[in-house]
Design a protein around this motif. Sequence first.
Motif, short mmCIF file in Angstrom:
data_model
loop_
_atom_site.label_atom_id
_atom_site.label_comp_id
_atom_site.label_asym_id
_atom_site.label_seq_id
_atom_site.Cartn_x
_atom_site.Cartn_y
_atom_site.Cartn_z
N SER A 156 0.99 -1.28 -0.12
CA SER A 156 0.11 -0.05 -0.07
C SER A 156 0.78 1.24 0.22
CB SER A 156 -0.95 -0.10 1.33
OG SER A 156 -1.59 -1.14 1.25
N TYR A 179 0.10 5.82 -0.01
CA TYR A 179 -0.97 6.98 0.51
C TYR A 179 -0.61 8.06 -0.16
CZ TYR A 179 -1.84 4.06 4.76
OH TYR A 179 -2.09 3.07 5.41
N ASN A 204 -2.26 0.47 8.01
CA ASN A 204 -2.16 -0.61 7.11
C ASN A 204 -2.39 -1.98 8.02
OD1 ASN A 204 -1.13 0.46 5.16
ND2 ASN A 204 1.10 0.46 5.58
N LYS A 251 -5.16 5.47 1.57
CA LYS A 251 -4.49 4.47 1.22
C LYS A 251 -4.95 3.76 -0.22
CE LYS A 251 -5.45 0.95 4.17
NZ LYS A 251 -5.23 -0.43 4.96
N ASP A 300 -4.10 0.80 -3.20
CA ASP A 300 -3.57 -0.65 -3.08
C ASP A 300 -3.01 -0.86 -4.19
OD1 ASP A 300 -4.03 -1.52 -0.30
OD2 ASP A 300 -6.04 -1.77 -0.91
N CYS A 305 0.99 2.27 -7.15
CA CYS A 305 1.99 2.61 -6.04
C CYS A 305 3.29 2.42 -6.80
CB CYS A 305 1.96 1.97 -4.91
SG CYS A 305 0.28 2.04 -3.97
#
Length: 110
Positions: free
Chosen positions: A2, A4, A32, A73, A75, A78
């Motif tokens: 994850s 942010y 998390n 957050k 998933d 990233c």
Amino acid sequence: GSCYILTTESIRREVIDVVPQTTLAGCKLICNANTNCQATLLNDAGDACVLLGATSADPNLNSCPVPFSCHVKMDSGCSAIPQRPIGSDYTLGECSGPSDIVGDLATDGN
């Protein structure tokens, strides 16, 4: 893993918990560990994390009177921290860890 994204929102989110913590990095770790946590923020006093869940589904309650900033957050999407050779003056920081190091300082030098 994850990551942010700092976001300004005006949609009310469920407050899951408020826990003692003094760093945003700590807030993210706590978030998390909670599968219901979708966003987090460090309170204005800097001594507690607010763990936020899903946005309110009730159209009569889902608007905040003032926009707020939180770290949402993600998933997916990233980007990985690029690994790079480092010099002997490198020290681990809040945003880095031993896995960021490529090679061996004893043999790579600098």
